[in-house]
Design a protein around this motif. Structure first.
Motif, PDB file in Angstrom:
ATOM      1  N   VAL A   1       0.841  -1.196   0.000  1.00 20.87           N
ATOM      2  CA  VAL A   1       0.000   0.000   0.000  1.00 20.87           C
ATOM      3  C   VAL A   1       0.871   1.239   0.000  1.00 20.87           C
ATOM      4  CG1 VAL A   1      -1.811   1.245   1.252  1.00 20.87           C
ATOM      5  CG2 VAL A   1      -1.740  -1.259   1.336  1.00 20.87           C
ATOM      6  N   ASP A   2       0.536   2.180  -0.862  1.00 23.84           N
ATOM      7  CA  ASP A   2       1.162   3.498  -0.809  1.00 23.84           C
ATOM      8  C   ASP A   2       0.132   4.522  -1.282  1.00 23.84           C
ATOM      9  OD1 ASP A   2       1.223   3.604  -3.630  1.00 23.84           O
ATOM     10  OD2 ASP A   2       3.327   3.017  -3.739  1.00 23.84           O
ATOM     11  N   ALA A   3       0.549   5.737  -1.476  1.00 22.77           N
ATOM     12  CA  ALA A   3      -0.369   6.824  -1.836  1.00 22.77           C
ATOM     13  C   ALA A   3      -1.057   6.598  -3.187  1.00 22.77           C
ATOM     14  CB  ALA A   3       0.388   8.152  -1.855  1.00 22.77           C
ATOM     15  N   ARG A   4      -0.501   5.717  -4.018  1.00 27.68           N
ATOM     16  CA  ARG A   4      -1.071   5.456  -5.339  1.00 27.68           C
ATOM     17  C   ARG A   4      -2.142   4.380  -5.336  1.00 27.68           C
ATOM     18  NH1 ARG A   4       4.453   3.857  -7.874  1.00 27.68           N
ATOM     19  NH2 ARG A   4       4.426   2.847  -5.853  1.00 27.68           N
ATOM     20  N   GLY A   5      -2.213   3.586  -4.248  1.00 30.38           N
ATOM     21  CA  GLY A   5      -3.191   2.515  -4.183  1.00 30.38           C
ATOM     22  C   GLY A   5      -2.598   1.241  -3.606  1.00 30.38           C
ATOM     23  N   LYS A   6      -3.188   0.122  -3.981  1.00 34.03           N
ATOM     24  CA  LYS A   6      -2.795  -1.178  -3.441  1.00 34.03           C
ATOM     25  C   LYS A   6      -2.350  -2.104  -4.566  1.00 34.03           C
ATOM     26  CE  LYS A   6      -5.995  -0.668   0.344  1.00 34.03           C
ATOM     27  NZ  LYS A   6      -7.221  -1.121   0.978  1.00 34.03           N
TER      28      LYS A   6
END
Length: 131
Positions: A12-17
């Motif tokens: 998971v990061d700021a761009r999605g999963k």
């Protein structure tokens, strides 16, 4: 019974999963085939077969459905409704799929290439082979 739910590691990061699937690493077999089902209809059932040697991992990447699994001695019901949980189905497990949500999308990873002779499509024959 030769099945289990497997939780997939999610990055998971700021761009999605993101979920990564790797044969013989987080999938218990080498992946030789991949297929998917979509535009499923809630009141239509699928499956009604077993495989002699094939292993599979099924993931509901969108929506939900119920799997009824049978080893010839007992039957269990399992719901798939998360893209980070896969259903491992081992050899000689009868499977029925039902109660699809509208638009359910299932992704299937298989341990071997398609071979019609590998299927057991008659429940009585399935019981003869496993008992």
């Amino acid at each position: 019974m030769d099945y289990r739910l497997m939780r997939m590691e999610v990055k998971v990061d700021a761009r999605g999963k993101l979920v990564s699937l790797e044969g013989l690493k987080n999938i218990p077999f080498a992946i030789k085939r991949f297929y998917y089902m979509y535009d499923t209809i809630p009141d239509k059932e699928r499956g009604f077969h077993a495989h002699r040697e094939l292993e599979q991992l099924v993931i509901a990447i969108d929506g939900a459905c119920e799997f009824v699994l049978d080893d010839g001695r007992s039957r269990d019901s399992v719901w798939l409704n998360r893209p980070d949980v896969g259903l491992y189905i081992g050899k000689k497990m009868w499977r029925e799929m039902r109660n699809f949500s509208y638009g359910c999308k299932l992704m299937v990873l298989a341990s071997d290439y398609y071979d019609e002779s590998e299927y057991i499509r008659d429940y009585a024959m399935f019981l003869k082979e496993v008992l």
